[in-house]
Design a protein around this motif. Structure first.
Motif, PDB file in Angstrom:
ATOM      1  N   GLY A  19       2.865  59.420  35.026  1.00 40.95           N
ATOM      2  CA  GLY A  19       2.921  59.860  36.416  1.00 40.95           C
ATOM      3  C   GLY A  19       2.458  58.803  37.403  1.00 40.95           C
ATOM      4  N   HIS A  20       1.931  57.691  36.890  1.00 40.06           N
ATOM      5  CA  HIS A  20       1.486  56.584  37.750  1.00 40.06           C
ATOM      6  C   HIS A  20       2.340  55.336  37.519  1.00 40.06           C
ATOM      7  N   ALA A  21       2.473  54.921  36.263  1.00 40.34           N
ATOM      8  CA  ALA A  21       3.364  53.813  35.935  1.00 40.34           C
ATOM      9  C   ALA A  21       4.789  54.337  35.797  1.00 40.34           C
ATOM     10  N   ARG A  22       5.751  53.488  36.071  1.00 41.82           N
ATOM     11  CA  ARG A  22       7.150  53.851  35.877  1.00 41.82           C
ATOM     12  C   ARG A  22       7.532  53.699  34.413  1.00 41.82           C
ATOM     13  N   ARG A  23       8.288  54.646  33.918  1.00 41.54           N
ATOM     14  CA  ARG A  23       8.879  54.483  32.589  1.00 41.54           C
ATOM     15  C   ARG A  23      10.189  53.723  32.779  1.00 41.54           C
ATOM     16  N   THR A  24      10.249  52.510  32.274  1.00 40.48           N
ATOM     17  CA  THR A  24      11.444  51.685  32.457  1.00 40.48           C
ATOM     18  C   THR A  24      12.421  51.933  31.301  1.00 40.48           C
ATOM     19  N   LEU A  92      -5.299  52.481  44.141  1.00 40.42           N
ATOM     20  CA  LEU A  92      -5.036  53.862  43.730  1.00 40.42           C
ATOM     21  C   LEU A  92      -6.302  54.572  43.262  1.00 40.42           C
ATOM     22  N   HIS A  93      -7.265  53.795  42.782  1.00 40.72           N
ATOM     23  CA  HIS A  93      -8.541  54.367  42.348  1.00 40.72           C
ATOM     24  C   HIS A  93      -9.596  54.314  43.460  1.00 40.72           C
TER      25      HIS A  93
END
Length: 324
Positions: A19-24, A92-93
């Motif tokens: 939900g934070h990194a993109r799944r490529t 983001l943190h």
């Protein structure tokens, strides 16, 4: 000796970054297959947040950190991709980031790191030691150092790339392949190797480096860590490091096939092919694995999966590649 990172750590990292990194995806092109005379699948981490896979490790490392420690801020050193990944993950943190960057890093990477809210400190990579600078600032400012590759949580975050490769390849019915990875200090390569060992044991991971800066390939060939004579002087700035990491090397040694090297011209040609055939923008170091798949006679597998590890390229360098 056990590995600093494990497959279970990589699975936990995948949960953190979901939900934070993109799944490529895995991309293909009949033009690339024809050129290489084999099946090529491309994992485009140039489409990841901040333009490289580095966001995965940075976000995981910050997420795994004790919240009280994280509030004091973090520090990192990088030629640009880890810098941007840490800067954005820190944002983001809701914490601060200080990034130590070589003065000859591409201006785009320096500008982007600052734009993401980080404080950038430049150094001369030929006369100054970034590790010493980082250690001093960490102590003086009570900052937590996030190393670019020699950190278990960073390796675990990068290894999520390998979990995705294994899952998507399985869906395509692929059980045997060589996975070529653009390699600097070995964080991405070792993480992918661990993930594939667990989820795709028929795959073999092979690091790819610039000719003349092939410390990992030479280390694998000799069985002991080898150091590069120079730390600058190649367009593949993103994957030039002095030597394999203390944590990544044991994983690379035990789990990787022979290393591959590519020339600057081959990387530029691969950048051009990635753009023409897949509509992807790759930086020189990020195109190294694709260059090996297309042009190296040492690659013999019928199916090759490659990472395009980054796409943070200055317009002038990209124009150079397109006008070969």
């Amino acid at each position: 000796m056990s590995d600093a990172c494990t497959a279970q750590m990589i699975r936990t990292a995948a949960q953190r970054i979901a939900g934070h990194a993109r799944r490529t995806p895995l991309l293909s092109s009949p033009f690339l297959d024809h050129l290489a005379q084999r099946r090529i699948l491309v994992k485009p981490e140039c489409l990841q947040h901040t333009g490289s896979f580095k966001f995965r490790g940075a976000f995981n490392a910050l997420s795994a950190m004790d919240p009280a420690t994280r509030t004091h801020g973090v520090i990192a050193f990088s030629s640009g991709n880890h810098a941007q990944g840490v800067a954005y993950a820190a944002k983001l943190h809701d914490t601060s980031a200080v990034i130590i960057m070589p003065s000859d890093a591409p201006q785009l990477k320096i500008d982007n790191t600052r734009a993401l809210g980080a404080e950038v400190i430049l150094y001369d990579r030929d006369t100054e030691d970034r590790d010493d600078i980082g250690a001093r600032l960490s102590t003086d400012r009570n900052l937590t150092l996030i190393k670019p590759f020699d950190d278990p949580q960073v390796i675990a975050g990068q290894g999520t790339t390998g979990l995705e490769i294994a899952e998507d390849a399985k869906a395509l019915g692929i059980t045997n392949a060589e996975v070529l990875v653009c390699c600097g200090g070995g964080g991405l390569t070792s993480g992918i190797a661990l993930a594939l060992e667990a989820d795709a044991p028929g795959f073999r991971t092979r690091p790819v480096e610039p000719a003349g800066f092939d410390d990992v390939a030479r280390s694998l060939a000799t069985g002991a860590i080898q150091r590069n004579a120079a730390t600058s002087g190649n367009i593949c700035d993103a994957i030039i490091t002095p030597q394999p990491g203390d944590l990544t090397w044991p994983i690379l040694h035990r789990r990787c096939g022979p290393g591959l090297t590519v020339t600057e011209d081959q990387c530029l040609r691969a950048m051009r092919e990635a753009f023409l055939r897949l509509k992807l923008v790759a930086e020189p170091g990020g195109a190294a694995a694709l260059a090996a798949a297309l042009y190296s006679p040492q690659v013999e597998a019928d199916t090759v999966i490659v990472t395009i590890s980054g796409g943070n390229v200055d317009p002038a360098m990209f124009t150079r590649a397109l006008t070969l």
